[in-house]
Enzyme design. Sequence first.
Site, PDB file in Angstrom:
ATOM      1  N   LYS A  83     -16.088  -3.540  -5.484  1.00 47.64           N
ATOM      2  CA  LYS A  83     -14.953  -4.283  -6.059  1.00 47.64           C
ATOM      3  C   LYS A  83     -15.270  -5.770  -6.106  1.00 47.64           C
ATOM      4  O   LYS A  83     -14.892  -6.473  -7.051  1.00 47.64           O
ATOM      5  CB  LYS A  83     -13.676  -4.015  -5.264  1.00 47.64           C
ATOM      6  N   GLN A 127      -7.265  -0.974   1.031  1.00 51.93           N
ATOM      7  CA  GLN A 127      -8.106   0.213   0.878  1.00 51.93           C
ATOM      8  C   GLN A 127      -7.579   1.356   1.749  1.00 51.93           C
ATOM      9  O   GLN A 127      -7.312   1.164   2.937  1.00 51.93           O
ATOM     10  CB  GLN A 127      -9.559  -0.146   1.246  1.00 51.93           C
ATOM     11  N   ASP A 163      -2.988  -1.428  -7.564  1.00 51.80           N
ATOM     12  CA  ASP A 163      -3.319  -0.009  -7.392  1.00 51.80           C
ATOM     13  C   ASP A 163      -2.244   0.891  -8.003  1.00 51.80           C
ATOM     14  O   ASP A 163      -2.470   2.083  -8.191  1.00 51.80           O
ATOM     15  CB  ASP A 163      -3.365   0.326  -5.889  1.00 51.80           C
TER      16      ASP A 163
HETATM   17  N1  GUN Z   1      -9.061   5.006  -1.499  1.00 52.77           N
HETATM   18  C1  GUN Z   1      -9.579   5.885  -2.374  1.00 52.77           C
HETATM   19  N2  GUN Z   1      -9.281   5.535  -3.621  1.00 52.77           N
HETATM   20  C2  GUN Z   1      -8.541   4.414  -3.541  1.00 52.77           C
HETATM   21  C3  GUN Z   1      -7.938   3.571  -4.513  1.00 52.77           C
HETATM   22  O1  GUN Z   1      -7.994   3.790  -5.724  1.00 52.77           O
HETATM   23  N3  GUN Z   1      -7.270   2.509  -4.010  1.00 52.77           N
HETATM   24  C4  GUN Z   1      -7.165   2.251  -2.689  1.00 52.77           C
HETATM   25  N4  GUN Z   1      -6.469   1.189  -2.303  1.00 52.77           N
HETATM   26  N5  GUN Z   1      -7.712   3.017  -1.770  1.00 52.77           N
HETATM   27  C5  GUN Z   1      -8.398   4.087  -2.198  1.00 52.77           C
END
Ligand code: GUN
Length: 283
Positions: A50, A94, A117
């Site tokens: 990211k 996350q 998200d």
């Molecule tokens: N963990 C697995 N996929 C994701 C996602 O798309 N966003 C977040 N915040 N955590 C994750």
Amino acid sequence: MAATLIDGKALAAKLKQEVRAGAEALPRKPGLAVILVGDNPASRVYVTSKRKDCEECGFYSEEYALPASTSRKELLDLVAGLNGRTDIDGILVQLPLPRGLDEREVLLAIDPAKDVDCFHPYNVGQLTIGAPLFQPCTPGGVMEMLQEYGIDPAGKRCVVLGRSNIVGKPMALLLLHAHGTVVMCHSKTPDLKELAASADILVSAVGKTGLVTADMVKEGAVVIDVAMNRNEAGKLCGDVCFAEAAEKAAYITPVPGGVGPMTRAMLMKNTLTAAKLHQGVKS
Ligand code: GUN
């Protein structure tokens, strides 16, 4: 292989270029804060990628790597501080969080206008009524891929395997809004094989290597593999037995190089949307 390969990597690169151009046109750089609690190795990899995506798109980014011992209050205080910052447009916590921290409480604490998200109940509600501020990243990425390859879910039978809040449920909603006839399957679905084999568009988001065999793929179907598993040899793979499914499908996504890069690109797109929102620029 009879199927056309849906190249998520190439499409994600194109999308990120568009996002970068959009970011350059703004008075202020979009800013993304990523919070990682604990030392889940997969999460660590996601967070690093990211950061790279932010650089590629010309964004400002901040990363908070906190120990698994972080308290509820410390985490909520950090989120509250980021909510109040004018240089931060998006906040991503996350998942999964370490045991002892309540994911729902943390997601609820994020300002919905910074919830890139699309996990906050406000945004989930907006998504349900078909008016979301942001597209949920993985399902939104799948919709972009379908559009790019001229695949219209309208009138098609769409079967979604998996019912998670992150993928299965929002995927079903997006396909429904695109006028697909949607069937959701999960671990308690007795006739999952037959239902999968009836799909014009089959999306698998279960996380089980080898789940989708050729007998579950209709001739000419579109097969989207959302999963990121590791096989016995430690190699990345999805839910779909790729080689045999590709013999029957008309379109298929690879793993890696399919949905994964699109999820990351959609996060950048959402952060740009948030930055526009905060800077009063029309999307
Ligand atoms: N963990 C697995 N996929 C994701 C996602 O798309 N966003 C977040 N915040 N955590 C994750």
